[in-house]
Motif scaffolding. Structure first.
Motif, PDB file in Angstrom:
ATOM      1  N   LYS A  91       0.831  -1.194   0.000  1.00 44.20           N
ATOM      2  CA  LYS A  91       0.000   0.000   0.000  1.00 44.20           C
ATOM      3  C   LYS A  91       0.870   1.249   0.000  1.00 44.20           C
ATOM      4  CE  LYS A  91      -3.651   2.449   2.542  1.00 44.20           C
ATOM      5  NZ  LYS A  91      -3.130   3.754   2.285  1.00 44.20           N
ATOM      6  N   THR A  92       1.961   1.230   0.753  1.00 44.83           N
ATOM      7  CA  THR A  92       2.818   2.417   0.820  1.00 44.83           C
ATOM      8  C   THR A  92       3.449   2.733  -0.536  1.00 44.83           C
ATOM      9  OG1 THR A  92       4.656   1.054   1.618  1.00 44.83           O
ATOM     10  CG2 THR A  92       3.344   2.203   3.280  1.00 44.83           C
ATOM     11  N   PHE A 101      -9.378  14.462  -9.503  1.00 44.68           N
ATOM     12  CA  PHE A 101      -9.718  13.049  -9.342  1.00 44.68           C
ATOM     13  C   PHE A 101      -8.699  12.358  -8.441  1.00 44.68           C
ATOM     14  CE2 PHE A 101      -9.110   8.635 -10.561  1.00 44.68           C
ATOM     15  CZ  PHE A 101     -10.380   8.129 -10.338  1.00 44.68           C
ATOM     16  N   LEU A 102      -7.413  12.612  -8.694  1.00 42.95           N
ATOM     17  CA  LEU A 102      -6.381  11.968  -7.886  1.00 42.95           C
ATOM     18  C   LEU A 102      -6.396  12.481  -6.449  1.00 42.95           C
ATOM     19  CD1 LEU A 102      -3.338  11.622 -10.305  1.00 42.95           C
ATOM     20  CD2 LEU A 102      -5.024   9.909  -9.639  1.00 42.95           C
ATOM     21  N   LEU A 103      -6.728  13.759  -6.260  1.00 48.66           N
ATOM     22  CA  LEU A 103      -6.858  14.263  -4.887  1.00 48.66           C
ATOM     23  C   LEU A 103      -7.986  13.543  -4.146  1.00 48.66           C
ATOM     24  CD1 LEU A 103      -6.411  18.143  -5.040  1.00 48.66           C
ATOM     25  CD2 LEU A 103      -4.859  16.442  -4.086  1.00 48.66           C
ATOM     26  N   ARG A 104      -9.108  13.328  -4.828  1.00 47.33           N
ATOM     27  CA  ARG A 104     -10.221  12.600  -4.195  1.00 47.33           C
ATOM     28  C   ARG A 104      -9.815  11.162  -3.884  1.00 47.33           C
ATOM     29  NH1 ARG A 104     -13.098  15.638  -7.914  1.00 47.33           N
ATOM     30  NH2 ARG A 104     -13.254  13.920  -9.384  1.00 47.33           N
ATOM     31  N   ARG A 118      -8.210   7.120   0.114  1.00 50.89           N
ATOM     32  CA  ARG A 118      -7.216   6.168   0.620  1.00 50.89           C
ATOM     33  C   ARG A 118      -6.537   6.665   1.892  1.00 50.89           C
ATOM     34  NH1 ARG A 118      -5.327   2.301  -2.987  1.00 50.89           N
ATOM     35  NH2 ARG A 118      -3.298   2.375  -1.995  1.00 50.89           N
ATOM     36  N   LYS A 119      -6.913   7.880   2.337  1.00 45.83           N
ATOM     37  CA  LYS A 119      -6.325   8.490   3.532  1.00 45.83           C
ATOM     38  C   LYS A 119      -4.811   8.661   3.379  1.00 45.83           C
ATOM     39  CE  LYS A 119      -9.896   6.845   6.726  1.00 45.83           C
ATOM     40  NZ  LYS A 119     -10.926   6.634   5.795  1.00 45.83           N
ATOM     41  N   GLU A 157       3.262   6.302  -5.301  1.00 47.58           N
ATOM     42  CA  GLU A 157       3.056   6.535  -6.729  1.00 47.58           C
ATOM     43  C   GLU A 157       1.888   7.494  -6.952  1.00 47.58           C
ATOM     44  OE1 GLU A 157       2.798   2.942  -9.032  1.00 47.58           O
ATOM     45  OE2 GLU A 157       4.574   2.104  -8.069  1.00 47.58           O
ATOM     46  N   LEU A 158       0.846   7.363  -6.135  1.00 42.44           N
ATOM     47  CA  LEU A 158      -0.304   8.257  -6.227  1.00 42.44           C
ATOM     48  C   LEU A 158       0.127   9.695  -5.925  1.00 42.44           C
ATOM     49  CD1 LEU A 158      -3.356   8.792  -6.527  1.00 42.44           C
ATOM     50  CD2 LEU A 158      -3.613   8.123  -4.132  1.00 42.44           C
ATOM     51  N   LEU A 159       0.914   9.893  -4.881  1.00 40.04           N
ATOM     52  CA  LEU A 159       1.402  11.229  -4.546  1.00 40.04           C
ATOM     53  C   LEU A 159       2.293  11.792  -5.651  1.00 40.04           C
ATOM     54  CD1 LEU A 159       2.155  10.909  -0.732  1.00 40.04           C
ATOM     55  CD2 LEU A 159       0.352  12.258  -1.818  1.00 40.04           C
ATOM     56  N   ASP A 160       3.164  10.948  -6.215  1.00 40.45           N
ATOM     57  CA  ASP A 160       4.011  11.394  -7.324  1.00 40.45           C
ATOM     58  C   ASP A 160       3.154  11.866  -8.498  1.00 40.45           C
ATOM     59  OD1 ASP A 160       6.298  10.790  -5.892  1.00 40.45           O
ATOM     60  OD2 ASP A 160       6.637   8.860  -6.904  1.00 40.45           O
TER      61      ASP A 160
END
Length: 70
Positions: free
Chosen positions: A6-7, A54-57, A62-63, A12-15
């Motif tokens: 998950k980390t 969308f990615l922010l949501r 995902r917290k 990758e989501l934050l990037d």
């Protein structure tokens, strides 16, 4: 097939969020500086903004927080 953590996915989501934010701001700056703002420029800006939001949501769902990454 290896385990996906998950980390790793959260990182990758934050990037992706940071990259899209830079892309959106860059497009926004180009459109603002244009003498005649072409339809395509506004379309690209709206698309980049929509992807970013969308990615922010998704991150909120995902917290995920950028502060966790420090």
């Amino acid at each position: 097939m290896g385990n996906i953590k998950k980390t790793d996915v959260d990182g990758e989501l934050l990037d992706a969020i940071f990259a899209l934010e830079r892309e959106w701001k860059q497009i926004e700056s180009i459109v603002e500086q244009s003498i005649e703002s072409p339809y395509t420029g506004h379309h690209l800006e709206a698309l980049a903004q929509a992807k970013y939001m969308f990615l922010l949501r998704e991150a909120r769902h995902r917290k995920v927080s950028a502060m966790q990454r420090v």
